[in-house]
Design an enzyme around this catalytic site. Structure first.
Site, PDB file in Angstrom:
ATOM      1  N   ARG A   1      13.938   6.082  -6.201  1.00 40.74           N
ATOM      2  CA  ARG A   1      12.487   6.057  -6.401  1.00 40.74           C
ATOM      3  C   ARG A   1      11.855   7.142  -5.537  1.00 40.74           C
ATOM      4  NH1 ARG A   1       8.130   2.557  -3.598  1.00 40.74           N
ATOM      5  NH2 ARG A   1       6.304   3.238  -4.772  1.00 40.74           N
TER       6      ARG A   1
ATOM      7  N   HIS B   1       1.461   8.379  -4.707  1.00 38.86           N
ATOM      8  CA  HIS B   1       1.783   7.744  -3.429  1.00 38.86           C
ATOM      9  C   HIS B   1       0.870   8.383  -2.368  1.00 38.86           C
ATOM     10  CE1 HIS B   1       5.148   5.338  -1.304  1.00 38.86           C
ATOM     11  NE2 HIS B   1       4.277   5.649  -0.364  1.00 38.86           N
TER      12      HIS B   1
ATOM     13  N   GLU C   1       1.004   0.891  -3.874  1.00 41.49           N
ATOM     14  CA  GLU C   1       0.211   0.091  -2.933  1.00 41.49           C
ATOM     15  C   GLU C   1      -1.287   0.405  -2.926  1.00 41.49           C
ATOM     16  OE1 GLU C   1       2.029   0.379   0.961  1.00 41.49           O
ATOM     17  OE2 GLU C   1       3.785  -0.737   0.333  1.00 41.49           O
TER      18      GLU C   1
ATOM     19  N   ASN D   1       6.604  -4.261  -2.991  1.00 38.92           N
ATOM     20  CA  ASN D   1       6.930  -3.716  -1.670  1.00 38.92           C
ATOM     21  C   ASN D   1       6.649  -4.815  -0.655  1.00 38.92           C
ATOM     22  OD1 ASN D   1       7.101  -1.351  -3.151  1.00 38.92           O
ATOM     23  ND2 ASN D   1       5.482  -0.270  -2.022  1.00 38.92           N
TER      24      ASN D   1
ATOM     25  N   TYR E   1       7.102  -6.078   3.456  1.00 42.27           N
ATOM     26  CA  TYR E   1       7.483  -5.830   4.854  1.00 42.27           C
ATOM     27  C   TYR E   1       7.394  -7.086   5.710  1.00 42.27           C
ATOM     28  CZ  TYR E   1       7.927  -0.997   3.595  1.00 42.27           C
ATOM     29  OH  TYR E   1       8.368   0.147   2.991  1.00 42.27           O
TER      30      TYR E   1
ATOM     31  N   GLU F   1      10.268  -1.539  -2.398  1.00 44.07           N
ATOM     32  CA  GLU F   1      10.425  -1.114  -1.000  1.00 44.07           C
ATOM     33  C   GLU F   1      10.777  -2.320  -0.149  1.00 44.07           C
ATOM     34  OE1 GLU F   1       7.145   0.999   0.856  1.00 44.07           O
ATOM     35  OE2 GLU F   1       6.898   2.310  -0.884  1.00 44.07           O
TER      36      GLU F   1
HETATM   37  C1  PNW Z   1       4.371   1.441   2.878  1.00 42.16           C
HETATM   38  N1  PNW Z   1       0.594  -2.103   6.753  1.00 42.16           N
HETATM   39  O1  PNW Z   1       3.178   1.598   3.577  1.00 42.16           O
HETATM   40  C2  PNW Z   1       4.421   2.723   2.091  1.00 42.16           C
HETATM   41  O2  PNW Z   1       4.567   2.566   0.701  1.00 42.16           O
HETATM   42  C3  PNW Z   1       5.362   3.750   2.639  1.00 42.16           C
HETATM   43  O3  PNW Z   1       4.885   5.011   2.297  1.00 42.16           O
HETATM   44  C4  PNW Z   1       5.513   3.564   4.140  1.00 42.16           C
HETATM   45  O4  PNW Z   1       6.264   4.585   4.729  1.00 42.16           O
HETATM   46  C5  PNW Z   1       6.161   2.207   4.372  1.00 42.16           C
HETATM   47  O5  PNW Z   1       5.411   1.184   3.753  1.00 42.16           O
HETATM   48  C6  PNW Z   1       6.344   1.861   5.849  1.00 42.16           C
HETATM   49  O6  PNW Z   1       5.098   1.805   6.497  1.00 42.16           O
HETATM   50  C7  PNW Z   1       2.605   0.634   4.360  1.00 42.16           C
HETATM   51  O7  PNW Z   1      -0.153  -1.677   7.667  1.00 42.16           O
HETATM   52  C8  PNW Z   1       1.758   1.075   5.353  1.00 42.16           C
HETATM   53  O8  PNW Z   1       0.738  -3.335   6.544  1.00 42.16           O
HETATM   54  C9  PNW Z   1       1.089   0.158   6.142  1.00 42.16           C
HETATM   55  C10 PNW Z   1       1.279  -1.195   5.928  1.00 42.16           C
HETATM   56  C11 PNW Z   1       2.135  -1.645   4.939  1.00 42.16           C
HETATM   57  C12 PNW Z   1       2.794  -0.719   4.156  1.00 42.16           C
END
Ligand code: PNW
Length: 426
Positions: free
Chosen positions: A70, A114, A159, A279, A281, A341
């Site tokens: 991707r 992006h 996002e 995505n 986290y 992601e």
């Molecule tokens: C994503 N937050 O961004 C993006 O899709 C990527 O480009 C980035 O490198 C990756 O996650 C890691 O950060 C985010 O603040 C940026 O919660 C910030 C947040 C979440 C995702």
């Protein structure tokens, strides 16, 4: 349980974070070029120099054994001023990349946006301007015409929630506006652009099309009714606002101005998608706001979890809950899911914490699949250490270490681990 035959293992990157070569190939200026030229910030001027080293990076992926890659297309390489005909040199770069992937039997998964908007469109108001949605559909058509025969999965936006929030509400990302709830039109215009782009791409490709959203389960911290209500509000803003309208349910109550949403917009946004890009986290801890606070929720740290170098908690159960929650919330309306992601920031070429992170999150996906969620693939963020937005080069998400002085790539322990996992699951 084993992963089903045909499950897609992949890695993700994005254009501004890896390409560099910002003045080559007729590329125009993006909002991230403008934003990072301020007060001594790190820039993507060179990044991983992927624009020149893409063949080496494709070879790394072939070694890794991934099924799919991707990446995103830099809009200013295709339309330097955000409108008009396609720049042939810009198309040629992605043409070479896609062909190099196919030659190694790696499926190209293309994201159209992006976050690197052409500066010329920001000068007209960026995503606060409804017109940007129509410009985005024209751009989608140009890329679809050039690559529609070879790209295996299409993703319109990356996002839109994070882009709205950090780009337009808090100003931590480009274009740097701090409008708080005044940022909401930037969400609607992105979603409108998504729907228009889906329609444009349908005429150019038979491949599946969708969007990649950032999702974060809103976990109430504290058990009062006010805490639960605050968590529900945050869930509506972060998650439901970018999912309900795609699946034909319109917007949740989040205070979007009725002037902004025109007749017919919701039908365009609900143009059928073939999968949902997720995505993930971490979850978000939410409490009731203090009296007189500017926002209707208070975001608080989740205690009791390990944290990554980014300060984000490691919560694999959040991913399982999120996926199972989709099924509860949307039922039959839920399309198949790809995890577009998943990853974490840690230092070092020997990175056992990243191995542990990925292993636990892959297991969370497995658990959700056992509970009935149709997940078709998993993409690690990221192939390479890269330009991590507001954090510059200080946070390393790669399976491959990059020395930003020499551009030497060194596969990490997690690279070997992922290669073994992919091989074992075939
Ligand atoms: C994503 N937050 O961004 C993006 O899709 C990527 O480009 C980035 O490198 C990756 O996650 C890691 O950060 C985010 O603040 C940026 O919660 C910030 C947040 C979440 C995702």
């Amino acid at each position: 349980m084993r992963f089903p035959e045909g499950f897609t293992w992949g890695v993700s990157t994005s254009s501004y974070q890896i390409e560099g070569a910002v003045k080559e190939g007729g590329r125009g200026t993006s909002i991230w070029d403008t934003f990072t030229q301020q007060d001594g910030r790190a820039t993507g001027d060179e990044a991983c120099d992927h624009y020149h080293r893409y063949a080496e990076d494709v070879a790394l992926m072939a070694d890794l054994g991934v099924d799919a890659y991707r990446f995103s297309v830099a809009w200013p390489r295709i339309q330097p001023e955000g409108t008009g005909p396609a720049n042939p040199e810009g198309i040629a770069f992605y043409d070479r990349l896609v062909d190099a992937l196919l030659a190694r039997d790696i499926d190209p998964v293309l994201t159209l946006f992006h976050w690197d908007l052409p500066q010329a469109l920001e000068d007209q108001g960026g995503w606060l301007n409804r017109d940007t949605a129509y410009r985005f559909a024209e751009y989608a058509d140009l890329v679809g015409a050039a690559l529609g025969d070879r790209v295996k999965l299409w993703i319109t936006l990356n996002e839109p929630f994070i882009h709205m929030t950090l780009g337009y509400a808090t100003g931590e990302h480009a274009p740097g506006h701090a409008l708080l709830f005044g940022a909401l039109p930037a969400a609607h215009h992105q979603l409108l652009g998504h729907g228009l782009a889906v329609q444009a791409l349908r005429a150019r490709t038979t491949s599946p099309i969708s969007i990649a959203n950032n999702y974060s389960p809103a976990w109430p911290q504290g058990g009062t009714d006010a805490d639960l209500a605050a968590a529900a509000t945050y869930h509506a803003l972060h998650n439901r606002m970018f999912t309900d309208p795609l699946l034909g349910r319109g917007y949740p109550e989040i205070g979007l101005d009725e002037e902004v949403v025109k007749d017919g917009d919701l039908d365009i946004i609900a143009s059928p998608i073939d999968f949902l890009g997720v995505n993930y986290y971490n979850p978000t801890g939410v409490q009731a706001p203090l009296p007189g606070a500017p926002l209707p929720f208070d975001l608080v740290a989740l205690d009791g979890y390990p944290i990554t170098d980014f300060g984000w908690p490691v919560v694999p159960d959040g991913l399982r809950d999120l996926l199972v929650g989709f099924l509860t919330e949307y039922g039959d309306a839920l399309p198949p899911i790809y995890i577009t992601e998943s990853g974490c920031a840690y230092e070092g070429v020997d990175d056992p914490q990243r191995v542990a992170y990925l292993d636990s999150h892959v297991n969370a996906v497995k658990a959700a699949m056992a509970a009935g969620v149709d997940v078709r693939g998993y993409f690690v963020w990221s192939l390479l250490d890269n330009f991590e937005w507001a954090e510059g080069y200080t946070k390393r998400f790669g399976l491959v270490h990059v020395d930003f002085d020499t551009q030497v790539r060194t596969p990490k322990t997690s690279f070997s681990w992922y290669r073994d996992l992919i091989q074992a699951s075939r």
